[in-house]
Design an enzyme around this catalytic site. Structure first.
Site, PDB file in Angstrom:
ATOM      1  N   TRP A  81       0.602  -1.259   0.030  1.00  0.00           N
ATOM      2  CA  TRP A  81      -0.009   0.135   0.026  1.00  0.00           C
ATOM      3  C   TRP A  81       0.709   1.186  -0.007  1.00  0.00           C
ATOM      4  CZ3 TRP A  81      -3.949  -2.096  -1.916  1.00  0.00           C
ATOM      5  CH2 TRP A  81      -4.446  -3.314  -1.301  1.00  0.00           C
ATOM      6  N   ASP A 152      -1.923   6.026   7.012  1.00  0.00           N
ATOM      7  CA  ASP A 152      -2.887   5.155   6.431  1.00  0.00           C
ATOM      8  C   ASP A 152      -3.335   4.159   7.515  1.00  0.00           C
ATOM      9  OD1 ASP A 152      -4.578   3.220   5.466  1.00  0.00           O
ATOM     10  OD2 ASP A 152      -3.375   2.866   3.582  1.00  0.00           O
ATOM     11  N   LYS A 176     -12.608  -2.999   7.085  1.00  0.00           N
ATOM     12  CA  LYS A 176     -11.472  -3.845   8.036  1.00  0.00           C
ATOM     13  C   LYS A 176     -12.159  -3.971   9.412  1.00  0.00           C
ATOM     14  CE  LYS A 176      -8.234  -4.916   5.114  1.00  0.00           C
ATOM     15  NZ  LYS A 176      -8.628  -3.999   4.104  1.00  0.00           N
TER      16      LYS A 176
END
Length: 339
Positions: A81, A152, A176
């Site tokens: 990511w 993040d 999530k």
């Protein structure tokens, strides 16, 4: 509760999928969700809370679009990511990579106090937990006071106590730990928010001024987020979520270690994630056999990411200890039966 909201939102007689996002009922949903966010995550008063469409990947482009100045942006490359975030930032200006874990297949994270972050950087970007590689910052880096830290937190939000002294902005896809896909929770210090310079509809300040309704917000996702925050609050808050996460992960890591090298963790010991436990077997055949046994016991989603291979157990807030105990037992017994 969410099922009830779909049919009848807060006793209004109309389901959440039918309500106007500018109506009085949804006004209350937004207000309550922001209040819960502030209470559950202990958000300081000088930060704004935004509920946006899309996902964390979308923010990879919006962050440099809003905050890249005439100087460079600083980044840690700790996995899939962050690699994508760096590629997006490169389109808006020069970058400085202060740590790159690619050569070690992203098995470890550096000492956060030893990073050389340029004081002239327009912002510093990190990813708190790396789902694919199974690494996690135990202590987040703190850049120089002049450099905003943007993090993040998609795969760990709501599972650890936050130190707001080291964060100027966090963003998280809610799928999530906090709800469903298509919803982004973004929390940003007002001093940084006021520096937003992207055009509409990508400007963070404009979204804040419009109360997260510059365009139609992800109404269903916000309704689910409200219920998830209530659930966290009812189950002991983020402190208890962190304790639960540590306990679940330790069950799995202890099981892996007990196989005496048959199963081996991907991440270095000091930075192992409590959200995503990653490990490898001696060969692909053993891993395939393990997945077959796991499937027969009702487990799914244990195959590792294609870029890493091996096996991965994602144990987010919804995972319970009983399931993790059963998986730990399978890890231990499979090391004998898969030989």
């Amino acid at each position: 509760m969410v099922a009830e909201d779909v049919l009848d939102l807060d006793g209004s007689g109309i389901g959440c999928l039918e309500h106007s996002h500018r109506g009085e009922v949804f006004d209350q949903v937004l207000s309550q969700t922001e209040s819960l966010t502030r209470n559950v995550l202990n958000v300081p008063s000088d930060y704004s809370v935004l509920f946006l469409q899309g996902g964390a990947t979308q923010q990879f482009g919006l962050i440099p679009m809003n905050f890249s100045g005439t100087g460079l942006s600083a980044h840690t490359n700790t996995g899939v990511w962050t690699t994508k975030a760096i590629r997006a930032a490169e389109q808006f200006g020069p970058i400085s990579i202060v740590f790159d874990g690619a050569d070690d297949r992203f098995r470890h994270l550096p000492d956060p106090t030893n990073l050389q972050i340029p004081e002239e950087a327009s912002y510093f970007h990190t990813c708190a937990n790396n789902t694919v590689m199974g690494t996690q910052w135990k202590t987040l880096p703190s850049p120089p006071a002049s450099v905003p830290h943007v993090c993040d937190m998609s795969s760990e939000i709501g599972s650890r106590v936050l130190d707001w002294n080291s964060l100027d902005m966090l963003y998280a896809g809610c799928q999530k730990n906090l709800g469903v896909a298509g919803t982004v929770l973004l929390i940003i210090k007002n001093d940084l928010l006021h520096r937003s310079k992207a055009p509409n509809p990508f400007n963070y300040q404009e979204h804040a001024s419009a109360g997260s309704r510059l365009n139609t917000p992800p109404t269903f996702g916000i309704v689910v987020l409200r219920r998830m925050l209530e659930w966290i609050q009812e189950h002991g808050g983020v402190k208890n979520m962190a304790l639960r996460a540590e306990k679940r992960a330790q069950l799995l890591y202890d099981a892996i270690e007990s196989t005496q090298g048959y199963w081996q963790p991907h991440a270095s010991h000091a930075c192992r994630s409590v959200m995503n436990v990653t490990w490898h077997g001696p060969n692909p055949e053993a891993e395939f056999q393990f997945l077959h046994q796991a499937n027969e016991l009702g487990f799914s989603g244990l195959k590792g990411h294609r870029s890493v291979g091996g096996l991965r157990a994602s144990v987010y807030n919804a995972a319970d200890e009983v399931a993790c105990q059963k998986l730990a037992e399978l890890i231990q017994t499979s090391s004998r039966s898969c030989k």
